[in-house]
Design a protein around this motif. Sequence first.
Motif, mmCIF file in Angstrom:
data_model
loop_
_atom_site.group_PDB
_atom_site.id
_atom_site.type_symbol
_atom_site.label_atom_id
_atom_site.label_comp_id
_atom_site.label_asym_id
_atom_site.label_seq_id
_atom_site.Cartn_x
_atom_site.Cartn_y
_atom_site.Cartn_z
ATOM 1 N N GLY A 83 0.830 -1.194 0.000
ATOM 2 C CA GLY A 83 0.000 0.000 0.000
ATOM 3 C C GLY A 83 0.867 1.247 0.000
ATOM 4 O O GLY A 83 1.984 1.236 0.533
ATOM 5 N N LEU A 84 0.371 2.307 -0.586
ATOM 6 C CA LEU A 84 1.108 3.558 -0.649
ATOM 7 C C LEU A 84 1.493 4.047 0.744
ATOM 8 O O LEU A 84 2.618 4.492 0.964
ATOM 9 C CB LEU A 84 0.278 4.621 -1.382
ATOM 10 N N THR A 85 0.576 3.927 1.699
ATOM 11 C CA THR A 85 0.883 4.369 3.059
ATOM 12 C C THR A 85 1.987 3.523 3.688
ATOM 13 O O THR A 85 2.801 4.045 4.452
ATOM 14 C CB THR A 85 -0.375 4.348 3.952
ATOM 15 N N GLU A 86 2.028 2.233 3.373
ATOM 16 C CA GLU A 86 3.111 1.377 3.868
ATOM 17 C C GLU A 86 4.452 1.836 3.310
ATOM 18 O O GLU A 86 5.460 1.860 4.023
ATOM 19 C CB GLU A 86 2.894 -0.079 3.453
ATOM 20 N N LEU A 87 4.457 2.195 2.043
ATOM 21 C CA LEU A 87 5.676 2.645 1.393
ATOM 22 C C LEU A 87 6.171 3.962 1.998
ATOM 23 O O LEU A 87 7.366 4.124 2.254
ATOM 24 C CB LEU A 87 5.434 2.800 -0.105
ATOM 25 N N VAL A 88 5.241 4.874 2.269
ATOM 26 C CA VAL A 88 5.602 6.152 2.884
ATOM 27 C C VAL A 88 6.151 5.914 4.291
ATOM 28 O O VAL A 88 7.183 6.475 4.670
ATOM 29 C CB VAL A 88 4.398 7.119 2.919
ATOM 30 N N ALA A 89 5.484 5.064 5.078
ATOM 31 C CA ALA A 89 5.961 4.760 6.428
ATOM 32 C C ALA A 89 7.350 4.134 6.392
ATOM 33 O O ALA A 89 8.214 4.479 7.207
ATOM 34 C CB ALA A 89 4.973 3.831 7.141
ATOM 35 N N GLU A 90 7.583 3.231 5.438
ATOM 36 C CA GLU A 90 8.890 2.604 5.298
ATOM 37 C C GLU A 90 9.953 3.658 4.961
ATOM 38 O O GLU A 90 11.048 3.646 5.516
ATOM 39 C CB GLU A 90 8.829 1.545 4.192
ATOM 40 N N ALA A 91 9.611 4.579 4.061
ATOM 41 C CA ALA A 91 10.558 5.618 3.657
ATOM 42 C C ALA A 91 10.889 6.552 4.820
ATOM 43 O O ALA A 91 12.004 7.061 4.919
ATOM 44 C CB ALA A 91 9.991 6.416 2.493
ATOM 45 N N LEU A 92 9.935 6.759 5.713
ATOM 46 C CA LEU A 92 10.149 7.628 6.866
ATOM 47 C C LEU A 92 10.797 6.893 8.032
ATOM 48 O O LEU A 92 11.095 7.492 9.056
ATOM 49 C CB LEU A 92 8.816 8.245 7.327
ATOM 50 N N GLY A 93 10.972 5.575 7.884
ATOM 51 C CA GLY A 93 11.605 4.781 8.932
ATOM 52 C C GLY A 93 10.700 4.540 10.128
ATOM 53 O O GLY A 93 11.178 4.343 11.242
ATOM 54 N N GLN A 94 9.390 4.543 9.905
ATOM 55 C CA GLN A 94 8.436 4.343 10.986
ATOM 56 C C GLN A 94 8.320 2.871 11.345
ATOM 57 O O GLN A 94 8.351 2.005 10.470
ATOM 58 C CB GLN A 94 7.048 4.864 10.589
ATOM 59 N N GLU A 95 8.183 2.605 12.624
ATOM 60 C CA GLU A 95 7.944 1.236 13.071
ATOM 61 C C GLU A 95 6.494 0.875 12.806
ATOM 62 O O GLU A 95 5.613 1.727 12.847
ATOM 63 C CB GLU A 95 8.201 1.122 14.578
#
Length: 101
Positions: A83-95
């Motif tokens: 999902g796009l939100t998963e990709l954004v969270a991954e890019a931001l280094g979010q747990e």
Amino acid sequence: GADLYEMPRNRSDSFCCGGGGGGLWMDFDEEPKPSEERLREALEDTEAGGAVEKFVVACPMCATMYEDGRKTGGFEDEIEVVGLTELVAEALGQEERVAAA
């Protein structure tokens, strides 16, 4: 940190995942399924070809349809549906945070 590749069928010439109009709950007699065909396009018809690692979707229904197409089309080892939100969270280094019901 990612290279983005546009799908060959896009914008006014887009191609649906097959889930719209109730398709999520229908069985498709056509071969290949729309979701399988779209994943094949990502891996064979984009400029990146087989180097594509992630197929990014912005809709929960698309995520379901493409994950199914990934399994039924034999693409499990070739591409990941995210999902796009998963990709954004991954890019931001979010747990990841998970809630269990």
